[in-house]
Design a protein around this motif. Structure first.
Motif, PDB file in Angstrom:
ATOM      1  N   ASN A 218      -4.838   5.239 -10.910  1.00 42.82           N
ATOM      2  CA  ASN A 218      -5.744   4.969  -9.791  1.00 42.82           C
ATOM      3  C   ASN A 218      -5.456   3.619  -9.136  1.00 42.82           C
ATOM      4  O   ASN A 218      -5.564   3.472  -7.914  1.00 42.82           O
ATOM      5  CB  ASN A 218      -7.197   5.000 -10.273  1.00 42.82           C
ATOM      6  N   VAL A 219      -5.105   2.634  -9.949  1.00 43.86           N
ATOM      7  CA  VAL A 219      -4.766   1.313  -9.411  1.00 43.86           C
ATOM      8  C   VAL A 219      -3.537   1.413  -8.518  1.00 43.86           C
ATOM      9  O   VAL A 219      -3.508   0.859  -7.410  1.00 43.86           O
ATOM     10  CB  VAL A 219      -4.533   0.291 -10.544  1.00 43.86           C
ATOM     11  N   LEU A 220      -2.516   2.121  -8.971  1.00 39.93           N
ATOM     12  CA  LEU A 220      -1.297   2.262  -8.185  1.00 39.93           C
ATOM     13  C   LEU A 220      -1.551   3.024  -6.890  1.00 39.93           C
ATOM     14  O   LEU A 220      -0.998   2.688  -5.836  1.00 39.93           O
ATOM     15  CB  LEU A 220      -0.214   2.967  -9.012  1.00 39.93           C
ATOM     16  N   LYS A 221      -2.406   4.027  -6.945  1.00 44.67           N
ATOM     17  CA  LYS A 221      -2.759   4.764  -5.720  1.00 44.67           C
ATOM     18  C   LYS A 221      -3.423   3.821  -4.718  1.00 44.67           C
ATOM     19  O   LYS A 221      -3.130   3.863  -3.520  1.00 44.67           O
ATOM     20  CB  LYS A 221      -3.711   5.920  -6.055  1.00 44.67           C
ATOM     21  N   PHE A 222      -4.325   2.976  -5.218  1.00 42.71           N
ATOM     22  CA  PHE A 222      -5.002   2.012  -4.345  1.00 42.71           C
ATOM     23  C   PHE A 222      -3.999   1.031  -3.756  1.00 42.71           C
ATOM     24  O   PHE A 222      -3.983   0.790  -2.536  1.00 42.71           O
ATOM     25  CB  PHE A 222      -6.070   1.258  -5.135  1.00 42.71           C
ATOM     26  N   LEU A 223      -3.143   0.462  -4.583  1.00 46.13           N
ATOM     27  CA  LEU A 223      -2.179  -0.541  -4.129  1.00 46.13           C
ATOM     28  C   LEU A 223      -1.203   0.036  -3.107  1.00 46.13           C
ATOM     29  O   LEU A 223      -0.820  -0.652  -2.146  1.00 46.13           O
ATOM     30  CB  LEU A 223      -1.411  -1.110  -5.323  1.00 46.13           C
ATOM     31  N   ASN A 224      -0.831   1.283  -3.278  1.00 42.96           N
ATOM     32  CA  ASN A 224       0.128   1.907  -2.358  1.00 42.96           C
ATOM     33  C   ASN A 224      -0.459   2.145  -0.974  1.00 42.96           C
ATOM     34  O   ASN A 224       0.281   2.380  -0.018  1.00 42.96           O
ATOM     35  CB  ASN A 224       0.626   3.234  -2.935  1.00 42.96           C
ATOM     36  N   GLN A 225      -1.777   2.081  -0.868  1.00 41.50           N
ATOM     37  CA  GLN A 225      -2.423   2.272   0.428  1.00 41.50           C
ATOM     38  C   GLN A 225      -2.586   0.968   1.213  1.00 41.50           C
ATOM     39  O   GLN A 225      -3.069   0.984   2.344  1.00 41.50           O
ATOM     40  CB  GLN A 225      -3.814   2.898   0.231  1.00 41.50           C
ATOM     41  N   LEU A 226      -2.170  -0.149   0.618  1.00 38.26           N
ATOM     42  CA  LEU A 226      -2.415  -1.450   1.241  1.00 38.26           C
ATOM     43  C   LEU A 226      -1.331  -1.870   2.230  1.00 38.26           C
ATOM     44  O   LEU A 226      -1.491  -2.877   2.913  1.00 38.26           O
ATOM     45  CB  LEU A 226      -2.556  -2.533   0.155  1.00 38.26           C
ATOM     46  N   SER A 227      -0.237  -1.117   2.309  1.00 38.61           N
ATOM     47  CA  SER A 227       0.844  -1.516   3.223  1.00 38.61           C
ATOM     48  C   SER A 227       0.386  -1.534   4.677  1.00 38.61           C
ATOM     49  O   SER A 227       0.947  -2.268   5.497  1.00 38.61           O
ATOM     50  CB  SER A 227       2.045  -0.580   3.063  1.00 38.61           C
ATOM     51  N   SER A 228      -0.662  -0.785   4.985  1.00 40.85           N
ATOM     52  CA  SER A 228      -1.143  -0.726   6.375  1.00 40.85           C
ATOM     53  C   SER A 228      -1.860  -2.005   6.801  1.00 40.85           C
ATOM     54  O   SER A 228      -2.066  -2.235   7.995  1.00 40.85           O
ATOM     55  CB  SER A 228      -2.080   0.469   6.558  1.00 40.85           C
ATOM     56  N   ILE A 229      -2.268  -2.862   5.847  1.00 43.90           N
ATOM     57  CA  ILE A 229      -2.994  -4.075   6.219  1.00 43.90           C
ATOM     58  C   ILE A 229      -2.169  -5.344   6.024  1.00 43.90           C
ATOM     59  O   ILE A 229      -2.639  -6.432   6.344  1.00 43.90           O
ATOM     60  CB  ILE A 229      -4.320  -4.207   5.426  1.00 43.90           C
ATOM     61  N   THR A 230      -0.954  -5.213   5.506  1.00 40.52           N
ATOM     62  CA  THR A 230      -0.110  -6.399   5.341  1.00 40.52           C
ATOM     63  C   THR A 230       0.765  -6.582   6.573  1.00 40.52           C
ATOM     64  O   THR A 230       1.198  -5.609   7.194  1.00 40.52           O
ATOM     65  CB  THR A 230       0.783  -6.287   4.093  1.00 40.52           C
ATOM     66  N   SER A 231       1.045  -7.828   6.908  1.00 41.57           N
ATOM     67  CA  SER A 231       1.795  -8.114   8.137  1.00 41.57           C
ATOM     68  C   SER A 231       3.222  -7.587   8.084  1.00 41.57           C
ATOM     69  O   SER A 231       3.807  -7.254   9.116  1.00 41.57           O
ATOM     70  CB  SER A 231       1.802  -9.627   8.399  1.00 41.57           C
ATOM     71  N   ASP A 232       3.804  -7.502   6.892  1.00 36.94           N
ATOM     72  CA  ASP A 232       5.173  -6.986   6.769  1.00 36.94           C
ATOM     73  C   ASP A 232       5.208  -5.549   6.252  1.00 36.94           C
ATOM     74  O   ASP A 232       6.269  -5.023   5.906  1.00 36.94           O
ATOM     75  CB  ASP A 232       6.007  -7.890   5.848  1.00 36.94           C
ATOM     76  N   HIS A 233       4.039  -4.916   6.190  1.00 35.96           N
ATOM     77  CA  HIS A 233       3.896  -3.515   5.774  1.00 35.96           C
ATOM     78  C   HIS A 233       4.406  -3.271   4.355  1.00 35.96           C
ATOM     79  O   HIS A 233       4.838  -2.157   4.025  1.00 35.96           O
ATOM     80  CB  HIS A 233       4.605  -2.578   6.756  1.00 35.96           C
ATOM     81  N   SER A 234       4.365  -4.288   3.529  1.00 32.60           N
ATOM     82  CA  SER A 234       4.761  -4.125   2.134  1.00 32.60           C
ATOM     83  C   SER A 234       3.530  -3.771   1.306  1.00 32.60           C
ATOM     84  O   SER A 234       2.398  -4.049   1.689  1.00 32.60           O
ATOM     85  CB  SER A 234       5.388  -5.410   1.596  1.00 32.60           C
TER      86      SER A 234
END
Length: 261
Positions: free
Chosen positions: A101-117
């Protein structure tokens, strides 16, 4: 201020204005809500978050300051802090979290980082939230001082967050369908922008995931308008809980002031 009062506050997801005079007892009561409504993994129970480091203090500002930019900076600082306060509490139970579940959450965060990482762990995300807050704090200080050299937004890893959307993802990560009670301690000396930002959450009534629990002396919550000019109305937008006689005292005072002889 006992268990019944705590259950009245956290037993409903409705936004609340909780009125009481500023006393040490009030602050102790608020902090105890965090202990009694701790992070719960895998159960649908509300979680109390006593907010820390989330506002800019009241200061004198120039009449010609860019008020739109001031609002933006204050909003992003507040929103980043809201998510960070929640994440910090979640991490206190990290040993109970599902790695999947943690990895699923973390993988969704690329949309809010400036470099899309994306991120590989919660610590790195939290660190970026802190550094983004520090950026906006510096930006705010320079803006109100009238400096012409403002920091570059491109230097921020997490330039903004949308808490209502992000919190729904956090709830899936911790497998908890209840809500976060966001405790705002009105004894702080807020900037006008902070009052309006909190009111904005109340007027939008997004209380399925985030419920504002605003605790204040009724004489010291200086505006109920949000930044869009909408007025937060009792009953319509929020409920009222009375810790002591402060609310009735103010009501009597206002009735006496406006009484027609």
């Amino acid at each position: 201020m006992g268990e019944n009062l705590k259950n009245e506050i956290m037993g409903q997801s409705r936004h609340l204005f909780i009125y009481g005079y500023e006393r040490d007892e009030r602050t102790s009561f608020l902090k105890s809500l965090e202990e009694d409504f701790d992070v719960v993994i895998g159960e649908d129970k509300p979680i109390a978050i006593y907010m820390k480091n989330y506002y800019f203090p009241k200061v004198d500002i120039s009449e010609d300051i860019d008020k739109f930019r001031l609002h933006q900076v204050s909003r992003e600082y507040f929103n980043l802090s809201l998510v960070r306060n929640i994440l910090t509490r979640i991490k206190s139970k990290s040993d109970m979290l599902s790695n999947e579940n943690v990895l699923k959450f973390l993988n969704q965060l690329s949309s809010i980082t400036s470099d899309h990482s994306s991120y590989s762990n919660l610590d790195d995300f939290e660190n970026d939230l802190v550094s983004s807050q520090e950026f906006y704090s510096l930006y705010h200080d320079k803006l109100i001082s009238g400096s012409s050299s403002l920091p570059n937004i491109c230097d921020v890893k997490v330039p903004f967050v949308m808490p209502d959307m992000l919190v729904s993802k956090i709830k899936r990560m911790i497998v908890n369908k209840s809500y976060f009670g966001i405790i705002i301690d009105g004894s702080n000396d807020f900037s006008l922008e902070t009052y309006k930002l909190v009111n904005g959450y109340v007027t939008r009534r997004i209380n399925g995931d985030l419920s504002m629990k605003v605790v204040t002396d009724p004489e010291k919550w200086y505006t109920y308008y949000d930044n869009g000019g909408e007025f937060a109305e009792a009953v319509h937008d929020y409920g009222i809980v009375e810790l002591d006689s402060s609310y009735s005292d103010r009501t009597k005072k206002m009735m006496k002031k406006y009484k027609v002889e």
